[in-house]
Design a protein around this motif. Structure first.
Motif, mmCIF file in Angstrom:
data_model
loop_
_atom_site.group_PDB
_atom_site.id
_atom_site.type_symbol
_atom_site.label_atom_id
_atom_site.label_comp_id
_atom_site.label_asym_id
_atom_site.label_seq_id
_atom_site.Cartn_x
_atom_site.Cartn_y
_atom_site.Cartn_z
ATOM 1 N N ARG A 53 0.817 -1.211 0.000
ATOM 2 C CA ARG A 53 0.000 0.000 0.000
ATOM 3 C C ARG A 53 0.851 1.261 0.000
ATOM 4 N NH1 ARG A 53 -2.197 2.108 4.682
ATOM 5 N NH2 ARG A 53 -1.960 0.142 5.796
ATOM 6 N N ILE A 54 1.966 1.248 0.752
ATOM 7 C CA ILE A 54 2.714 2.490 0.989
ATOM 8 C C ILE A 54 3.947 2.625 0.080
ATOM 9 C CG2 ILE A 54 3.971 3.822 2.752
ATOM 10 C CD1 ILE A 54 0.993 3.603 3.346
ATOM 11 N N ILE A 55 4.599 1.512 -0.225
ATOM 12 C CA ILE A 55 5.878 1.618 -0.938
ATOM 13 C C ILE A 55 5.809 1.172 -2.400
ATOM 14 C CG2 ILE A 55 8.303 0.819 -0.944
ATOM 15 C CD1 ILE A 55 8.111 0.760 2.146
ATOM 16 N N LEU A 56 5.140 0.061 -2.675
ATOM 17 C CA LEU A 56 5.161 -0.451 -4.057
ATOM 18 C C LEU A 56 4.611 0.514 -5.102
ATOM 19 C CD1 LEU A 56 4.391 -4.277 -3.613
ATOM 20 C CD2 LEU A 56 6.586 -3.066 -3.630
ATOM 21 N N PRO A 57 3.669 1.417 -4.744
ATOM 22 C CA PRO A 57 3.190 2.350 -5.778
ATOM 23 C C PRO A 57 4.279 3.223 -6.409
ATOM 24 C CG PRO A 57 1.658 2.309 -3.939
ATOM 25 C CD PRO A 57 2.861 1.503 -3.513
ATOM 26 N N VAL A 58 5.445 3.349 -5.788
ATOM 27 C CA VAL A 58 6.489 4.171 -6.409
ATOM 28 C C VAL A 58 7.282 3.397 -7.470
ATOM 29 C CG1 VAL A 58 6.787 5.483 -4.258
ATOM 30 C CG2 VAL A 58 8.446 3.687 -4.840
ATOM 31 N N VAL A 59 7.114 2.062 -7.505
ATOM 32 C CA VAL A 59 7.975 1.272 -8.396
ATOM 33 C C VAL A 59 7.714 1.575 -9.875
ATOM 34 C CG1 VAL A 59 8.719 -1.040 -9.077
ATOM 35 C CG2 VAL A 59 8.201 -0.570 -6.675
ATOM 36 N N LEU A 60 6.444 1.572 -10.270
ATOM 37 C CA LEU A 60 6.151 1.793 -11.695
ATOM 38 C C LEU A 60 6.675 3.128 -12.208
ATOM 39 C CD1 LEU A 60 2.653 0.210 -12.469
ATOM 40 C CD2 LEU A 60 4.886 -0.415 -13.403
ATOM 41 N N PRO A 61 6.371 4.245 -11.525
ATOM 42 C CA PRO A 61 6.933 5.516 -12.009
ATOM 43 C C PRO A 61 8.464 5.495 -12.100
ATOM 44 C CG PRO A 61 5.293 5.897 -10.295
ATOM 45 C CD PRO A 61 5.467 4.421 -10.386
ATOM 46 N N LEU A 62 9.122 4.920 -11.099
ATOM 47 C CA LEU A 62 10.585 4.889 -11.139
ATOM 48 C C LEU A 62 11.104 3.958 -12.234
ATOM 49 C CD1 LEU A 62 11.467 4.847 -7.322
ATOM 50 C CD2 LEU A 62 12.037 6.648 -8.962
ATOM 51 N N SER A 63 10.317 2.938 -12.566
ATOM 52 C CA SER A 63 10.776 1.968 -13.568
ATOM 53 C C SER A 63 10.931 2.617 -14.931
ATOM 54 C CB SER A 63 9.794 0.808 -13.663
ATOM 55 O OG SER A 63 8.614 1.214 -14.335
ATOM 56 N N GLN A 64 10.082 3.622 -15.199
ATOM 57 C CA GLN A 64 10.177 4.257 -16.510
ATOM 58 C C GLN A 64 11.539 4.888 -16.718
ATOM 59 O OE1 GLN A 64 6.361 6.010 -16.308
ATOM 60 N NE2 GLN A 64 5.589 4.061 -17.037
ATOM 61 N N GLN A 65 11.973 5.651 -15.693
ATOM 62 C CA GLN A 65 13.314 6.228 -15.792
ATOM 63 C C GLN A 65 14.378 5.139 -15.920
ATOM 64 O OE1 GLN A 65 12.058 8.868 -12.186
ATOM 65 N NE2 GLN A 65 14.267 9.049 -12.468
ATOM 66 N N THR A 66 14.331 4.181 -14.961
ATOM 67 C CA THR A 66 15.437 3.234 -14.856
ATOM 68 C C THR A 66 15.533 2.313 -16.056
ATOM 69 O OG1 THR A 66 15.050 3.250 -12.502
ATOM 70 C CG2 THR A 66 16.538 1.561 -13.337
#
Lengths: 238, 238
Positions: free
Chosen positions: B148-161
């Motif tokens: 709920r708190i941390i995994l939602p940041v993965v997709l946005p960051l994946s685009q850059q990485t």
């Protein structure tokens, strides 16, 4: 079982691991080095399963350390975790488990192959197997496998690691004999920005037990604790 | 609830986290910096809970990456994981969650206190809270909290990485248009032991798409892929 991929090697491996896979292609992948499938390595070799397994093992090892050594400092826990979650230890566990004969690797495709490569492959595949069990059988099965195969090495390793920590050892001794914790005080600090020197003393109540000098307060404290332990041992005549 | 430790701060925090603790002393510990309890820090500060939480978060982030990006290489997964499991990202999540006002810290006891200390405390406490939830509520509750708190940041960051990985991007493009994988060849190598230079070319079947030169084969390959992508974009007129 209607599963085309299953062969004698996989059956023997499952028996050894005491795990029966639903998807045998996942088990096959966990034991396949990318030298066997250089163009399709992402899907057919163990690389990403190893990455997954490593993180799962780390979490279980850390939890076990946390629960088993409630009095350890974060620094001691970190040191012990690094000791356990290491290529060397995983290689040994993998070798003892007898993984090597099951690993699919194209030795001709490797630049070198020696005893170290063998160790390295066993360490990789141990991690990959944990990843594969997690995906195929679920988190609980992976936890059980790690508890059975990997966690038994933690206690023996903890003796070396925690003993290597003088502040922890001194704390136990001081706490037992006087019921209070050793205190660390910076006695002197000097030097310029890039070349600091700290002199730290460790005290039991008001008695100075030892001093240490280093470029960080932390290291100076460690040295002070070590000196205190050495002086105690001298008094004991040991 | 017969729990002496519970106070308004903890109740407000539980509401914010959407987690109700059985043992409120554990929640209190998760938000307590060791500056508040220097002599009893091992048992009363968040340091070891943070250590535990970090490992649990890493395992969940890695599993999420593994499941969400089945075509990523181990290198891409590692890069994305490092991007997510970082002080910077955890500080931001902790700040946005509003952790800071709940943290128990003795500012007078810190050498410096500034915006970076605030970030650092929020990152620490986010990790410690995951550790505390895991111990108090079990693995499933911790998993749910991380999701709920941390995994939602993965997709946005994946685009850059993942976009930052030219070899991965090139592979997708080449695979789509010709059904084969780009191949990397060392075209030239020179220099002495400490100062090697590799010239690597990337090919689609027999066509050279780009070349790169660097002190490692890996980096030279990356540069070759980047050149190939740039040349393609020029052709597209984009």
């Amino acid at each position: 079982m209607g599963d085309m991929d299953i062969d004698d090697n996989l059956i023997a491996l499952e028996k050894m691991l005491q795990v029966t896979f639903r998807d045998h292609s996942l088990l096959r992948r966990a034991i396949t080095h990318h030298s066997c499938c250089s163009t399709t390595a992402v899907h057919d070799s163990y690389d990403t399963l190893e990455f997954l397994g490593d993180a799962i093992i780390s979490a279980h090892v850390v939890e076990y350390i946390y629960r088993t050594f409630p009095d350890a400092t974060e620094g001691e826990m970190t040191a012990l975790k690094s000791e356990v979650v290491s290529r060397r230890v995983f290689a040994k566990i993998g070798q003892q488990l007898g993984l090597f004969p099951h690993i699919r690797v194209d030795v001709a495709n490797l630049r070198t192959f020696n005893e170290r490569s063998r160790d390295s492959l066993c360490a990789d595949v141990l991690e990959a197997l944990v990843g594969a069990i997690h995906i195929d059988q679920g988190a609980e099965a992976a936890r059980e496998f790690v508890a059975r195969i990997i966690l038994p090495v933690v206690l023996p390793l903890s003796q070396q690691t925690l003993d290597a920590n003088p502040k922890g050892r001194l704390q136990k001794i001081v706490l037992q004999r006087s019921g209070c914790l050793p205190r660390y005080k910076v006695l002197e600090q000097g030097g310029s920005n890039n070349d600091r020197v700290f002199l730290v003393g460790v005290f039991e109540q008001d008695v100075l037990l030892g001093i240490g000098q280093a470029s960080s307060i932390k290291e100076a404290g460690r040295l002070a604790a070590r000196e205190a332990l050495e002086l105690m041992h001298e008094k004991d005549g040991s």
